[in-house]
Design an enzyme around this catalytic site. Structure first.
Site, PDB file in Angstrom:
ATOM      1  N   TYR A 144       0.179  10.977   7.303  1.00  0.00           N
ATOM      2  CA  TYR A 144       1.180  10.678   6.232  1.00  0.00           C
ATOM      3  C   TYR A 144       0.570   9.410   5.153  1.00  0.00           C
ATOM      4  O   TYR A 144       0.110   8.670   5.667  1.00  0.00           O
ATOM      5  CB  TYR A 144       2.303  10.186   6.782  1.00  0.00           C
ATOM      6  CG  TYR A 144       3.709   9.867   5.736  1.00  0.00           C
ATOM      7  CD1 TYR A 144       4.175  10.935   4.628  1.00  0.00           C
ATOM      8  CD2 TYR A 144       3.994   8.258   5.570  1.00  0.00           C
ATOM      9  CE1 TYR A 144       4.962  10.641   4.013  1.00  0.00           C
ATOM     10  CE2 TYR A 144       4.955   8.225   4.385  1.00  0.00           C
ATOM     11  CZ  TYR A 144       5.489   9.314   3.859  1.00  0.00           C
ATOM     12  OH  TYR A 144       6.399   9.033   2.922  1.00  0.00           O
ATOM     13  N   ASP A 239      -6.555   5.104   5.004  1.00  0.00           N
ATOM     14  CA  ASP A 239      -5.202   4.588   4.618  1.00  0.00           C
ATOM     15  C   ASP A 239      -4.934   3.706   5.741  1.00  0.00           C
ATOM     16  O   ASP A 239      -4.433   4.168   7.132  1.00  0.00           O
ATOM     17  CB  ASP A 239      -4.247   5.752   4.554  1.00  0.00           C
ATOM     18  CG  ASP A 239      -2.866   5.536   4.579  1.00  0.00           C
ATOM     19  OD1 ASP A 239      -2.612   4.234   4.618  1.00  0.00           O
ATOM     20  OD2 ASP A 239      -2.160   6.410   4.175  1.00  0.00           O
ATOM     21  N   LYS A 267       2.524  -2.137   3.605  1.00  0.00           N
ATOM     22  CA  LYS A 267       3.485  -2.897   4.673  1.00  0.00           C
ATOM     23  C   LYS A 267       3.134  -4.166   4.861  1.00  0.00           C
ATOM     24  O   LYS A 267       3.518  -5.123   4.287  1.00  0.00           O
ATOM     25  CB  LYS A 267       3.419  -1.800   5.970  1.00  0.00           C
ATOM     26  CG  LYS A 267       3.803  -0.419   5.661  1.00  0.00           C
ATOM     27  CD  LYS A 267       4.479   0.423   6.497  1.00  0.00           C
ATOM     28  CE  LYS A 267       5.168   1.634   6.497  1.00  0.00           C
ATOM     29  NZ  LYS A 267       4.287   2.900   6.223  1.00  0.00           N
TER      30      LYS A 267
HETATM   31  C1  LIG Z   1       4.168   3.909   5.076  1.00  0.00           C
HETATM   32  C2  LIG Z   1       2.976   4.678   4.859  1.00  0.00           C
HETATM   33  C3  LIG Z   1       2.548   4.886   3.524  1.00  0.00           C
HETATM   34  C4  LIG Z   1       3.491   4.798   2.190  1.00  0.00           C
HETATM   35  O1  LIG Z   1       3.997   3.544   1.812  1.00  0.00           O
HETATM   36  P1  LIG Z   1       5.373   3.363   1.252  1.00  0.00           P
HETATM   37  O2  LIG Z   1       5.155   1.909   0.979  1.00  0.00           O
HETATM   38  O3  LIG Z   1       6.439   3.755   2.122  1.00  0.00           O
HETATM   39  O4  LIG Z   1       4.983   4.183   0.011  1.00  0.00           O
HETATM   40  C5  LIG Z   1       1.419   5.588   3.415  1.00  0.00           C
HETATM   41  N1  LIG Z   1       0.415   5.624   4.447  1.00  0.00           N
HETATM   42  C6  LIG Z   1       1.034   5.316   5.692  1.00  0.00           C
HETATM   43  C7  LIG Z   1      -0.168   5.420   6.859  1.00  0.00           C
HETATM   44  C8  LIG Z   1       2.218   4.591   5.932  1.00  0.00           C
HETATM   45  O5  LIG Z   1       2.498   4.399   7.226  1.00  0.00           O
END
Ligand SMILES: *Cc1c(COP(=O)(O)O)cnc(C)c1O
Length: 347
Positions: A144, A239, A267
């Site tokens: 994701y 990511d 995060k």
């Molecule tokens: C949470 C998340 C995102 C998106 O971040 P948001 O601040 O919710 O837009 C992207 N990549 C990973 C791996 C995530 O866990």
């Protein structure tokens, strides 16, 4: 347990928000009950409006690595708050947070702060395309990367739990540029690069996918991604929105000793305030506006409150005790869950 106040709010919310929520997982569709409304939180505990207490294993989806209302973070936000909430101009806190991140992740030479992980992933893709002048993107099933059009194909997170593998509203012509690969399948990885490698701007991955369960990379898989991407001149985008400052202080890239071209963060680096960041090699990052021709901007980017919270959180993590403590807690949880699994005789 009494849930009457939460129920009342939930009824109002359904008139006000699609599905009653501002982010799909909060609808509790996979939980099998109506959501509760949080009135406050402290440490590992959440309290709902009916005064029920919960142990919070989610901690804002990883953003609150120290738990709720951690005093160094609260203090830093309070202090910053006295000086203003947003300037629409530069502030020194941006420099401090970027230095902390850079020293933790040597692959990052330059950084841009944004307001969410989604935004950072979106920019990473645009930047990779602008830098390489290629259009295709490779991503892994179950990974994701926020609700970015090009990346919301076979994504995990809410898209997985609500059973929507995809989304309406994304042009087929756009998702056609996204090549989906199965995680941990080296053969398919090599085949995909053979076929599309020369047109591929970047391969993006969660180095340890954490949005579809938790699936560690097989021995050598990250190295294969690296060698394939290098052979075809595609950029590697880690990511690390979840893994950054979580798997280790230097994230997954420190743990697996791989240097991605670009890293996406979010995060944890915001200490519970809205933040995202993209960082990487100078020659790539300098393609962003105003130096380069890849446009990106943000009214609230580098926000002083978010920067202050992030700095406080990283400075606490830098002390180094947190990771062993988390590991111990994780092991306890794992052992307990395995025991329950045995008792219930799940496969
Ligand atoms: C949470 C998340 C995102 C998106 O971040 P948001 O601040 O919710 O837009 C992207 N990549 C990973 C791996 C995530 O866990």
């Amino acid at each position: 347990m009494d849930f009457s106040l939460s129920e009342k709010l939930w009824n109002q919310a359904q008139e006000l928000f699609p599905g009653g929520v501002n982010s799909p997982v909060r609808s509790f569709q996979s939980v099998g009950r109506h959501p509760f409304y949080v009135s406050r939180a402290k440490g590992s505990k959440l309290f709902d409006v009916d005064a029920n207490c919960y142990t919070d294993y989610v901690c804002s989806w990883g953003a609150l690595i120290h738990g709720h209302c951690y005093s160094p973070v609260v203090r830093a936000i309070n202090e910053a708050l006295q000086n203003g909430t947003s300037f629409g101009a530069n502030c020194p806190l941006e420099i401090r947070l970027s230095q902390l991140i850079r020293s933790a992740m040597p692959s990052i030479e330059k950084i841009r702060f944004l307001n969410s992980g989604t935004e950072a992933c979106m920019t990473a893709i645009r930047l990779a395309r602008g830098f390489s002048r290629r259009e295709k993107i490779m991503k892994f099933e179950g990974c994701y990367h926020g609700h970015v059009d090009s990346l919301l194909v076979k994504a995990g997170s809410g898209a997985l739990t609500t059973g929507i593998p995809d989304s309406e509203g994304i042009p087929a012509s756009l998702s056609a540029l996204t090549i989906i690969l199965p995680w941990n399948d080296e053969e398919k990885l090599i085949a995909a690069f053979k076929k599309y490698g020369r047109e591929t701007a970047a391969i993006i991955l969660e180095p340890v996918p954490a949005n579809c369960g938790l699936i560690p990379p097989k021995e050598g898989f990250l190295e294969s991604i690296e060698s394939q991407a290098r052979a075809y001149g595609s950029l590697i985008i880690f990511d690390e929105v979840i893994t950054g400052f979580r798997l280790s202080y230097g994230g997954a890239q420190a743990l697996f000793r791989i240097k991605p071209d670009l890293t996406v963060l979010g995060k944890i680096i915001g200490g519970g305030l809205p933040v995202g960041a993209i960082g990487g090699k100078k020659e790539i990052m300098d393609c962003l506006s105003p130096l380069g021709k890849v446009y990106q901007a943000g009214t609230l980017s580098g926000n002083p409150l978010a920067m202050a919270a992030g700095i406080a959180q990283l400075e606490e993590l830098q002390k180094g005790h947190a990771y062993q403590y988390l590991e111990n807690l994780g092991q306890q949880l794992e052992a307990g869950m395995l025991e329950i699994q045995k008792k219930l005789s799940y496969p």
